[in-house]
Write an enzyme that holds these catalytic residues in place. Structure first.
Site, PDB file in Angstrom:
ATOM      1  N   HIS A  31      -9.049   4.742  18.884  1.00  0.00           N
ATOM      2  CA  HIS A  31      -8.381   5.894  19.501  1.00  0.00           C
ATOM      3  C   HIS A  31      -9.004   6.251  20.581  1.00  0.00           C
ATOM      4  O   HIS A  31      -8.108   6.366  21.700  1.00  0.00           O
ATOM      5  CB  HIS A  31      -8.318   6.950  18.356  1.00  0.00           C
ATOM      6  CG  HIS A  31      -7.938   6.616  17.091  1.00  0.00           C
ATOM      7  ND1 HIS A  31      -6.693   5.756  17.188  1.00  0.00           N
ATOM      8  CD2 HIS A  31      -8.416   7.149  15.842  1.00  0.00           C
ATOM      9  CE1 HIS A  31      -6.483   5.755  15.763  1.00  0.00           C
ATOM     10  NE2 HIS A  31      -7.458   6.459  15.143  1.00  0.00           N
ATOM     11  N   GLY A  81       0.805  -1.239  -0.043  1.00  0.00           N
ATOM     12  CA  GLY A  81      -0.045   0.143  -0.080  1.00  0.00           C
ATOM     13  C   GLY A  81       0.756   1.244   0.026  1.00  0.00           C
ATOM     14  O   GLY A  81       0.492   2.433   0.292  1.00  0.00           O
ATOM     15  N   LYS A 100     -10.797  20.822  15.504  1.00  0.00           N
ATOM     16  CA  LYS A 100     -10.297  19.488  15.503  1.00  0.00           C
ATOM     17  C   LYS A 100      -9.406  19.792  16.999  1.00  0.00           C
ATOM     18  O   LYS A 100      -8.765  20.623  17.341  1.00  0.00           O
ATOM     19  CB  LYS A 100      -9.129  20.045  14.533  1.00  0.00           C
ATOM     20  CG  LYS A 100      -8.041  18.684  14.581  1.00  0.00           C
ATOM     21  CD  LYS A 100      -8.116  17.524  13.858  1.00  0.00           C
ATOM     22  CE  LYS A 100      -6.937  16.528  13.942  1.00  0.00           C
ATOM     23  NZ  LYS A 100      -7.502  15.153  13.527  1.00  0.00           N
ATOM     24  N   GLU A 147     -13.152  16.401  14.858  1.00  0.00           N
ATOM     25  CA  GLU A 147     -12.265  16.906  13.543  1.00  0.00           C
ATOM     26  C   GLU A 147     -13.300  17.672  13.077  1.00  0.00           C
ATOM     27  O   GLU A 147     -14.301  17.844  12.854  1.00  0.00           O
ATOM     28  CB  GLU A 147     -12.148  15.647  12.725  1.00  0.00           C
ATOM     29  CG  GLU A 147     -11.441  14.561  13.524  1.00  0.00           C
ATOM     30  CD  GLU A 147     -11.181  13.485  12.478  1.00  0.00           C
ATOM     31  OE1 GLU A 147     -10.103  13.491  11.911  1.00  0.00           O
ATOM     32  OE2 GLU A 147     -11.982  12.392  12.500  1.00  0.00           O
ATOM     33  N   LYS A 194     -16.920  13.965  12.917  1.00  0.00           N
ATOM     34  CA  LYS A 194     -16.273  14.722  11.584  1.00  0.00           C
ATOM     35  C   LYS A 194     -17.016  15.920  11.398  1.00  0.00           C
ATOM     36  O   LYS A 194     -18.356  15.893  11.736  1.00  0.00           O
ATOM     37  CB  LYS A 194     -16.304  13.620  10.495  1.00  0.00           C
ATOM     38  CG  LYS A 194     -15.197  12.542  10.596  1.00  0.00           C
ATOM     39  CD  LYS A 194     -14.968  11.800   9.286  1.00  0.00           C
ATOM     40  CE  LYS A 194     -13.717  10.576   9.719  1.00  0.00           C
ATOM     41  NZ  LYS A 194     -12.663  11.290   9.953  1.00  0.00           N
ATOM     42  N   ASP A 196       0.821  -6.349  -7.251  1.00  0.00           N
ATOM     43  CA  ASP A 196      -0.698  -6.693  -6.970  1.00  0.00           C
ATOM     44  C   ASP A 196      -0.525  -7.871  -5.804  1.00  0.00           C
ATOM     45  O   ASP A 196       0.077  -8.734  -6.049  1.00  0.00           O
ATOM     46  CB  ASP A 196      -1.107  -7.337  -8.158  1.00  0.00           C
ATOM     47  CG  ASP A 196      -2.369  -7.849  -8.161  1.00  0.00           C
ATOM     48  OD1 ASP A 196      -3.157  -7.998  -6.904  1.00  0.00           O
ATOM     49  OD2 ASP A 196      -3.246  -8.092  -9.162  1.00  0.00           O
ATOM     50  N   LYS A 217      -4.353  -0.057  11.015  1.00  0.00           N
ATOM     51  CA  LYS A 217      -5.786   0.037  11.412  1.00  0.00           C
ATOM     52  C   LYS A 217      -6.710   0.330  10.431  1.00  0.00           C
ATOM     53  O   LYS A 217      -6.264   0.795   9.337  1.00  0.00           O
ATOM     54  CB  LYS A 217      -5.818   1.123  12.636  1.00  0.00           C
ATOM     55  CG  LYS A 217      -7.017   1.864  12.556  1.00  0.00           C
ATOM     56  CD  LYS A 217      -7.237   3.124  13.457  1.00  0.00           C
ATOM     57  CE  LYS A 217      -8.534   3.647  13.635  1.00  0.00           C
ATOM     58  NZ  LYS A 217      -9.199   4.119  12.308  1.00  0.00           N
TER      59      LYS A 217
HETATM   60  C1  BG6 Z   1      -7.972   7.687  11.764  1.00  0.00           C
HETATM   61  C2  BG6 Z   1      -9.200   7.458  11.246  1.00  0.00           C
HETATM   62  O1  BG6 Z   1      -7.545   6.311  12.227  1.00  0.00           O
HETATM   63  O2  BG6 Z   1      -7.951   8.646  12.694  1.00  0.00           O
HETATM   64  C3  BG6 Z   1      -9.781   8.906  10.440  1.00  0.00           C
HETATM   65  O3  BG6 Z   1      -9.421   6.382  10.325  1.00  0.00           O
HETATM   66  C4  BG6 Z   1      -9.363  10.041  11.329  1.00  0.00           C
HETATM   67  O4  BG6 Z   1     -10.769   9.020  10.000  1.00  0.00           O
HETATM   68  C5  BG6 Z   1      -7.919   9.902  12.010  1.00  0.00           C
HETATM   69  O5  BG6 Z   1      -9.466  11.142  10.554  1.00  0.00           O
HETATM   70  C6  BG6 Z   1      -7.611  11.067  13.078  1.00  0.00           C
HETATM   71  O6  BG6 Z   1      -6.420  11.076  13.371  1.00  0.00           O
HETATM   72  P1  BG6 Z   1      -5.721  12.384  13.819  1.00  0.00           P
HETATM   73  O7  BG6 Z   1      -4.308  11.913  14.446  1.00  0.00           O
HETATM   74  O8  BG6 Z   1      -5.706  13.417  12.991  1.00  0.00           O
HETATM   75  O9  BG6 Z   1      -6.715  12.910  15.203  1.00  0.00           O
END
Ligand code: BG6
Length: 494
Positions: free
Chosen positions: A245, A12, A350, A221, A345, A87, A153
């Protein structure tokens, strides 16, 4: 200890995560002189047809996302990056990969010495990739060598799929060589929780149900789903953020002190927390869970579209982009202490923080400020500021018995020229060192999915609605009511 010869292979390697986070973090480590010497990097992917196209794409992105980008240093760094078109499903690709790695590994007879495979891929590919790596002899552990395998993840979409993927990979890789990513564990303030809790006489003795009224864990966020609509619409906030998280932050704040700071001891205590998460009661879930989805609105004076109008999102999608959850931990230390978790979101800010509200202790003869301002609040801010603040009561100047809440503030990244290492820099450093405390153990994943599945199931049974909220706001007002019902407030907005 970091070994000297290392080959890091990124599956990836052409994807967005690799371009916007992984390679820029490796560059920053290089710039700080923190990359192991003799590290070679190999990106695998389908998007670019040759190496120079790939390297151009990497540097274009790095320039955009890095404030410390320098063309000369990037050129030096990228000398050790190569590319292979790949691939996942093609065995020829693994055969070529083996040849390529063998060529690079001229120093030792053993091909598998110090290889790291980083799977920045969707979890349904984990099994296939590890199976083929094993088939082509790339996962053999030898005395001094340790092919490590890193899994980005999310590790699964629910308990069933996580168990399935784990069984697949465990056929080929032992747990001690598995590194499951949760990049929040690389954030400075999350690592700081330990020190704050366990190195301060002020906090350790009161860190329990006798003195703590509630704990809030918040990560909000401004951004929407970006280009990840296809993934996100299947996942939603509960799976995307809560399972990983937010529960990781919860575990760090609530775990018992580990016997020592080894990964085994730290993870053992965290696992106990994941096991003690109380499953919600479907009869009461409406008082414990609020789900929302954003509609159009404005953020920083720019109008943004509704979730359902974002690319790759179903027009009638019922996926939640916001979740607020009250939960309990069944343990002696935390009996009856509510934990309030919130994530979403397209909110107004943020911000990630952990807020501890202490039980009030107030002489009745003193005059209060308006409730709830007189609580003692310990606020650990994870981002964008990295710091800790403590709210306590002082006398209002000139007024004999009147109190006023005041703050002691510590901000570590507000200092001039302070450059906090990004989360992925810490994650890579831990990976090279073999420090698994920065990664999640299978038992953490398993029990966190079990918990999230039970919340989702109760939500379905109770028909919890998905409430619309305007982008750029605080999310559904019902999330505030969730705490009001308990006579509390979210401390992120006060
Ligand atoms: C990721 C999520 O694990 O963490 C995202 O899949 C999210 O959707 C991101 O935006 C947030 O991470 P950070 O470090 O910007 O708070």
């Amino acid at each position: 200890k970091t070994p000297e010869n290392l080959q890091l292979v990124i599956f990836g390697g052409t994807g967005n995560l690799s371009r916007s986070k992984l390679f820029p973090s490796l560059y920053s480590l290089f710039r700080r002189g923190k990359l192991p010497e003799n590290l070679t990097l190999l990106g695998l992917g389908r998007r670019y047809s040759n190496e120079s196209e790939y390297l151009n794409a990497l540097s274009r992105k790095a320039k955009n996302v890095l404030s410390n980008y320098s063309k000369e240093i990037w050129q030096e760094f990228s000398r050790d990056i190569s590319y292979q078109r790949f691939d996942f499903r093609s065995q020829d690709c693994y055969r070529n990969l083996r040849k390529k790695l063998k060529k690079a590994d001229d120093s030792s007879a053993s091909l598998t010495s110090n290889l790291i495979f980083y799977l920045a891929a969707a979890p349904q590919h984990f099994g296939t990739i590890t199976e083929f790596l094993a088939k082509y002899g790339l996962l053999k552990s030898e005395e001094e060598s340790w092919p490590r395998v890193v899994f980005e993840k999310p590790f699964g979409y629910d308990l069933d799929s996580a168990v399935r993927y784990n069984n697949q990979v465990r056929n080929f890789v032992p747990e001690e060589n598995i590194y499951r990513i949760d990049h929040y564990l690389g954030k400075q303030m999350i690592q700081n929780i330990f020190v704050i809790r366990f190195a301060n006489a002020l906090f350790e003795p009161v860190w329990n149900r006798n003195h703590i009224d509630n704990i809030q864990i918040i990560s909000t966020e401004k951004s929407g789903v970006k280009k990840r609509g296809r993934y996100y619409d299947e996942a939603g906030a509960m799976r995307d953020m809560m399972q990983s998280h937010l529960l990781q932050m919860l575990a760090m704040v609530t775990m018992e002190p580990p016997v020592d700071m080894t990964p085994e001891c730290i993870r053992r205590e965290k696992i106990k927390i994941f096991k003690s998460l109380a499953s919600p009661n479907p009869e009461n879930i409406e008082n414990e869970l609020v789900l929302g989805q954003y509609v159009s609105g404005s953020i920083e004076e720019k109008s943004v579209q509704s979730y359902q109008d974002e690319p790759d999102i179903r027009k009638d999608s019922l996926t939640e982009t916001f979740a607020a959850l009250k939960l309990q931990i069944d343990s002696l230390r935390w009996q009856d202490v509510p934990f309030y978790l919130k994530t979403g979101k397209r909110l107004g800010e943020k911000r990630a923080e952990i807020i501890v509200e202490f039980e009030p202790s107030f002489h009745p003869a003193l005059e209060k400020n308006l409730n709830p301002d007189n609580s003692n609040i310990l606020r650990m801010t994870v981002q964008p500021k990295e710091g800790v603040s403590l709210q306590f009561n002082a006398k209002k100047p000139g007024k004999k018995h009147k109190t006023v809440p005041v703050n002691m503030d510590f901000c570590q990244n507000c200092k001039k020229n302070f450059n906090s290492p990004a989360a992925y820099e810490e994650i890579f450093t831990g990976l090279f060192r073999g420090d698994q405390s920065l990664f999640t153990h299978w038992q953490e994943i398993k029990h966190s999915w079990q918990f999230i599945d039970s919340v989702k199931k109760s939500a379905e049974q109770a028909d919890i609605p998905i409430i619309s909220y305007d982008a750029g706001t605080r999310g559904p007002i019902e999330a505030d009511r969730l705490l009001e019902k308990d006579g509390r407030v979210w401390w992120d907005e006060v």
